[in-house]
Write a protein that holds these residues in place. Structure first.
Motif, PDB file in Angstrom:
ATOM      1  N   ARG A 167       9.786  17.196   1.933  1.00  0.00           N
ATOM      2  CA  ARG A 167       9.096  17.750   3.112  1.00  0.00           C
ATOM      3  C   ARG A 167       7.583  17.750   2.915  1.00  0.00           C
ATOM      4  O   ARG A 167       6.831  17.454   3.847  1.00  0.00           O
ATOM      5  N   LEU A 168       7.136  18.066   1.712  1.00  0.00           N
ATOM      6  CA  LEU A 168       5.701  18.023   1.427  1.00  0.00           C
ATOM      7  C   LEU A 168       5.166  16.598   1.541  1.00  0.00           C
ATOM      8  O   LEU A 168       4.069  16.377   2.065  1.00  0.00           O
ATOM      9  N   VAL A 169       5.939  15.640   1.068  1.00  0.00           N
ATOM     10  CA  VAL A 169       5.536  14.234   1.168  1.00  0.00           C
ATOM     11  C   VAL A 169       5.473  13.812   2.638  1.00  0.00           C
ATOM     12  O   VAL A 169       4.509  13.176   3.070  1.00  0.00           O
ATOM     13  N   LYS A 179      -3.139  14.982  -6.680  1.00  0.00           N
ATOM     14  CA  LYS A 179      -3.539  16.365  -6.890  1.00  0.00           C
ATOM     15  C   LYS A 179      -2.734  17.307  -6.002  1.00  0.00           C
ATOM     16  O   LYS A 179      -2.278  18.355  -6.454  1.00  0.00           O
ATOM     17  N   ARG A 180      -2.538  16.910  -4.747  1.00  0.00           N
ATOM     18  CA  ARG A 180      -1.842  17.778  -3.796  1.00  0.00           C
ATOM     19  C   ARG A 180      -0.396  18.036  -4.200  1.00  0.00           C
ATOM     20  O   ARG A 180       0.225  18.982  -3.730  1.00  0.00           O
ATOM     21  N   PHE A 181       0.162  17.188  -5.067  1.00  0.00           N
ATOM     22  CA  PHE A 181       1.526  17.366  -5.537  1.00  0.00           C
ATOM     23  C   PHE A 181       1.563  17.836  -6.989  1.00  0.00           C
ATOM     24  O   PHE A 181       2.532  17.598  -7.709  1.00  0.00           O
ATOM     25  N   GLY A 182       0.492  18.480  -7.434  1.00  0.00           N
ATOM     26  CA  GLY A 182       0.430  18.967  -8.810  1.00  0.00           C
ATOM     27  C   GLY A 182       0.434  17.836  -9.823  1.00  0.00           C
ATOM     28  O   GLY A 182       1.061  17.928 -10.870  1.00  0.00           O
ATOM     29  N   ARG A 183      -0.262  16.762  -9.477  1.00  0.00           N
ATOM     30  CA  ARG A 183      -0.375  15.561 -10.316  1.00  0.00           C
ATOM     31  C   ARG A 183       0.950  14.808 -10.453  1.00  0.00           C
ATOM     32  O   ARG A 183       1.130  14.022 -11.368  1.00  0.00           O
ATOM     33  N   ARG A 184       1.869  15.055  -9.549  1.00  0.00           N
ATOM     34  CA  ARG A 184       3.121  14.302  -9.510  1.00  0.00           C
ATOM     35  C   ARG A 184       2.989  13.241  -8.429  1.00  0.00           C
ATOM     36  O   ARG A 184       2.176  13.362  -7.524  1.00  0.00           O
ATOM     37  N   SER A 185       3.814  12.229  -8.492  1.00  0.00           N
ATOM     38  CA  SER A 185       3.808  11.194  -7.456  1.00  0.00           C
ATOM     39  C   SER A 185       4.677  11.645  -6.284  1.00  0.00           C
ATOM     40  O   SER A 185       5.531  12.533  -6.414  1.00  0.00           O
ATOM     41  N   ALA A 186       4.469  10.994  -5.150  1.00  0.00           N
ATOM     42  CA  ALA A 186       5.296  11.281  -3.977  1.00  0.00           C
ATOM     43  C   ALA A 186       6.764  10.948  -4.267  1.00  0.00           C
ATOM     44  O   ALA A 186       7.663  11.657  -3.808  1.00  0.00           O
ATOM     45  N   LYS A 215       0.837  -1.208   0.000  1.00  0.00           N
ATOM     46  CA  LYS A 215       0.000   0.000   0.000  1.00  0.00           C
ATOM     47  C   LYS A 215       0.867   1.251   0.000  1.00  0.00           C
ATOM     48  O   LYS A 215       0.552   2.240  -0.674  1.00  0.00           O
ATOM     49  N   ALA A 216       1.949   1.212   0.755  1.00  0.00           N
ATOM     50  CA  ALA A 216       2.858   2.357   0.812  1.00  0.00           C
ATOM     51  C   ALA A 216       3.462   2.633  -0.563  1.00  0.00           C
ATOM     52  O   ALA A 216       3.475   3.782  -1.024  1.00  0.00           O
ATOM     53  N   MET A 217       3.924   1.580  -1.242  1.00  0.00           N
ATOM     54  CA  MET A 217       4.531   1.769  -2.556  1.00  0.00           C
ATOM     55  C   MET A 217       3.499   2.272  -3.569  1.00  0.00           C
ATOM     56  O   MET A 217       3.816   3.113  -4.403  1.00  0.00           O
ATOM     57  N   HIS A 218       2.273   1.772  -3.462  1.00  0.00           N
ATOM     58  CA  HIS A 218       1.221   2.265  -4.359  1.00  0.00           C
ATOM     59  C   HIS A 218       1.016   3.763  -4.145  1.00  0.00           C
ATOM     60  O   HIS A 218       0.973   4.534  -5.114  1.00  0.00           O
ATOM     61  N   TRP A 219       0.885   4.188  -2.901  1.00  0.00           N
ATOM     62  CA  TRP A 219       0.673   5.609  -2.595  1.00  0.00           C
ATOM     63  C   TRP A 219       1.859   6.438  -3.080  1.00  0.00           C
ATOM     64  O   TRP A 219       1.670   7.530  -3.626  1.00  0.00           O
ATOM     65  N   LEU A 220       3.056   5.931  -2.894  1.00  0.00           N
ATOM     66  CA  LEU A 220       4.248   6.673  -3.313  1.00  0.00           C
ATOM     67  C   LEU A 220       4.322   6.833  -4.831  1.00  0.00           C
ATOM     68  O   LEU A 220       4.884   7.805  -5.321  1.00  0.00           O
TER      69      LEU A 220
END
Length: 151
Positions: free
Chosen positions: A136-138, A118-125, A108-113
């Motif tokens: 820091r945002l992550v 949206k909160r990252f401007g459509r970028r992944s963690a 689950k962690a890897m999926h989220w990463l």
């Protein structure tokens, strides 16, 4: 195994599972968060890349730490990562450990990463983690998830 002290940051003590995974990924005992800077300055071994890979990260997701060709050279020469590369590896290890603890499951962690957010401007963690400010945002997002906020 090196010994480093650990001091809580931000929202309080890190959970034991997070700390245990971070210690495993970095192959060191951690007692003080500020001493992670000493670990970076001392330069971690290239085997940290292997441990991050074993955690589920792909080679292209690790390329911001060290280019593949440079990694191959370092392995052949039995060299450690540079201070900057070590710092990036430690940053990513912290995020992986924090995400795994927050989600309670490495998959689950890897999926989220990996998923764009949206909160990252459509970028992944993982994309965000390639810079200190993005990391820091992550970390802030993971603290919010861990504390029950769903922003």
């Amino acid at each position: 195994m090196t010994t480093i002290a650990f001091r809580p940051t931000g929202a309080g003590n890190p959970r034991r599972a997070e700390l245990a995974l971070l210690e495993q990924l970095l192959d060191t005992r951690i007692r003080n968060d500020s001493d992670l800077a000493d670990l970076a300055t001392g330069r971690v071994g290239v085997d940290v890349i292997d441990r991050l890979t074993a955690q589920g990260l792909k080679a292209d997701e690790l390329s911001f730490i060290i280019p593949r060709r440079t990694l191959t050279h370092r392995r052949q020469q039995h060299e450690r990562l540079s201070t900057e590369e070590s710092d990036r590896a430690i940053r990513l290890a912290r995020i992986v450990a924090q995400a795994t603890a927050a989600f309670g499951n490495p998959e689950k962690a890897m999926h989220w990463l990996r998923v764009s957010q949206k909160r990252f401007g459509r970028r992944s963690a993982l994309d965000m983690a390639s810079t200190e400010h993005g990391a820091r945002l992550v970390e802030d997002a993971l603290i919010q998830i861990d504390e029950g906020y769903f922003a």
